[in-house]
Design a protein around this motif. Structure first.
Motif, short mmCIF file in Angstrom:
data_model
loop_
_atom_site.label_atom_id
_atom_site.label_comp_id
_atom_site.label_asym_id
_atom_site.label_seq_id
_atom_site.Cartn_x
_atom_site.Cartn_y
_atom_site.Cartn_z
N GLY A 195 116.17 79.11 21.51
CA GLY A 195 116.86 78.78 22.92
C GLY A 195 117.23 77.41 22.93
O GLY A 195 118.21 76.99 23.63
N ALA A 196 116.36 76.72 22.87
CA ALA A 196 116.23 75.05 23.10
C ALA A 196 117.65 74.63 22.09
O ALA A 196 118.39 73.68 22.44
CB ALA A 196 115.19 74.29 22.98
N GLU A 197 117.58 75.20 20.96
CA GLU A 197 118.57 74.43 20.05
C GLU A 197 120.00 75.05 20.40
O GLU A 197 120.95 74.39 20.46
CB GLU A 197 118.14 75.12 18.62
N SER A 198 120.21 76.28 20.97
CA SER A 198 121.19 76.84 21.38
C SER A 198 121.88 76.29 22.42
O SER A 198 123.12 75.72 22.52
CB SER A 198 121.21 78.36 21.84
N TYR A 199 121.11 75.68 23.41
CA TYR A 199 121.35 75.10 24.65
C TYR A 199 121.71 73.74 24.26
O TYR A 199 122.96 73.09 24.93
CB TYR A 199 120.27 75.03 25.71
N ASP A 200 120.97 73.04 23.41
CA ASP A 200 121.16 71.53 22.96
C ASP A 200 122.64 71.47 22.50
O ASP A 200 123.50 70.52 22.49
CB ASP A 200 120.06 71.21 22.28
N SER A 201 122.74 72.26 21.49
CA SER A 201 124.14 72.33 20.72
C SER A 201 125.15 72.58 21.73
O SER A 201 126.40 72.06 21.43
CB SER A 201 124.06 73.57 19.67
N PHE A 202 124.91 73.67 22.36
CA PHE A 202 126.29 73.85 23.46
C PHE A 202 126.52 72.62 24.53
O PHE A 202 127.67 72.36 24.55
CB PHE A 202 125.94 74.93 24.39
N LEU A 203 125.55 72.12 24.78
CA LEU A 203 125.41 71.04 25.69
C LEU A 203 126.25 69.74 25.23
O LEU A 203 126.83 68.87 26.00
CB LEU A 203 124.21 70.44 26.62
N ALA A 204 125.80 69.66 23.96
CA ALA A 204 126.57 68.49 23.31
C ALA A 204 127.98 68.52 23.44
O ALA A 204 128.86 67.39 23.11
CB ALA A 204 126.12 68.26 21.90
N GLY A 205 128.54 69.67 23.51
CA GLY A 205 130.33 69.73 23.83
C GLY A 205 130.61 69.72 25.04
O GLY A 205 131.78 69.86 25.10
N VAL A 206 129.87 69.77 26.17
CA VAL A 206 130.29 69.70 27.56
C VAL A 206 130.44 68.26 28.00
O VAL A 206 129.73 67.42 27.68
CB VAL A 206 129.11 70.46 28.19
N GLY A 207 131.73 68.23 28.75
CA GLY A 207 132.10 67.09 29.30
C GLY A 207 132.26 67.17 30.71
O GLY A 207 132.39 65.80 31.49
#
Length: 182
Positions: free
Chosen positions: A35-47
């Motif tokens: 869960g944390a890995e998925s969220y962190d990976s997703f959030l890295a692409g959010v502007g």
């Protein structure tokens, strides 16, 4: 133009919250494997982050460690007067999502726009043909009723499955490309 993404968790029967905006059913899964890995990976692409007034109010009521999106511009679609969070980059707007799409893309600075929720706001983006992706974590809980995942004005054409994976505690993450709406 930035990709508008709806990254969200829903119960097995398609609800993102109880009728009373409760999330205890979801929070009991906090910390599941992947869960944390998925969220962190997703959030890295959010502007840029976009949310409705109800979601914003829920966050304000439940903040324990400060604003969860530091350094990311946040736009709140609301008809109510809501106060800002000190130090957070928050813009309050009223009106159709189509009026702000270019501004949101610009605020994202070449990255993606995360439509945090709720479902009604995400549906407005989808109905306008702006929502490009749905990234859904299906939580193995049945609520029976509540706030729907994506209450659209009508059915969509088939979504394109881009990725699926099973994570801890029976959570399944599905990533779909939404078809263009006509």
């Amino acid at each position: 133009m930035a990709d508008f993404q709806y990254f969200v968790a829903a119960s097995l029967d398609g609800y993102i919250a109880t009728d009373a905006d409760g999330l205890d059913w979801l929070l009991q899964f906090d910390g599941f494997d992947g869960g944390a890995e998925s969220y962190d990976s997703f959030l890295a692409g959010v502007g840029c982050v976009v949310m409705g007034g109800g979601t914003y109010a829920w966050l304000l009521d439940h903040l324990s460690e400060g604003w969860p999106y530091p350094g990311i511009p946040c736009w709140v679609f609301t008809h109510h007067e809501l106060g800002p969070v000190p130090g957070a980059d928050i813009t309050f707007v009223r009106g159709p999502v189509t009026e702000f799409a270019d501004d949101l893309s610009s605020a994202a600075k070449g990255r993606n726009v995360w439509v945090v929720g709720g479902g009604v706001l995400a549906a407005q983006f989808a109905d306008a043909g702006l929502l490009g992706e749905l990234i859904l974590s299906v939580i193995p809980v049945v609520l029976g009723r509540g706030k729907p995942l994506l209450p659209l004005a009508g059915p969509t054409a088939p979504l394109e499955l881009l990725e699926s994976r099973t994570m801890g505690r029976g959570v399944v993450e599905l990533r779909y490309r939404l078809p263009a709406r006509s």
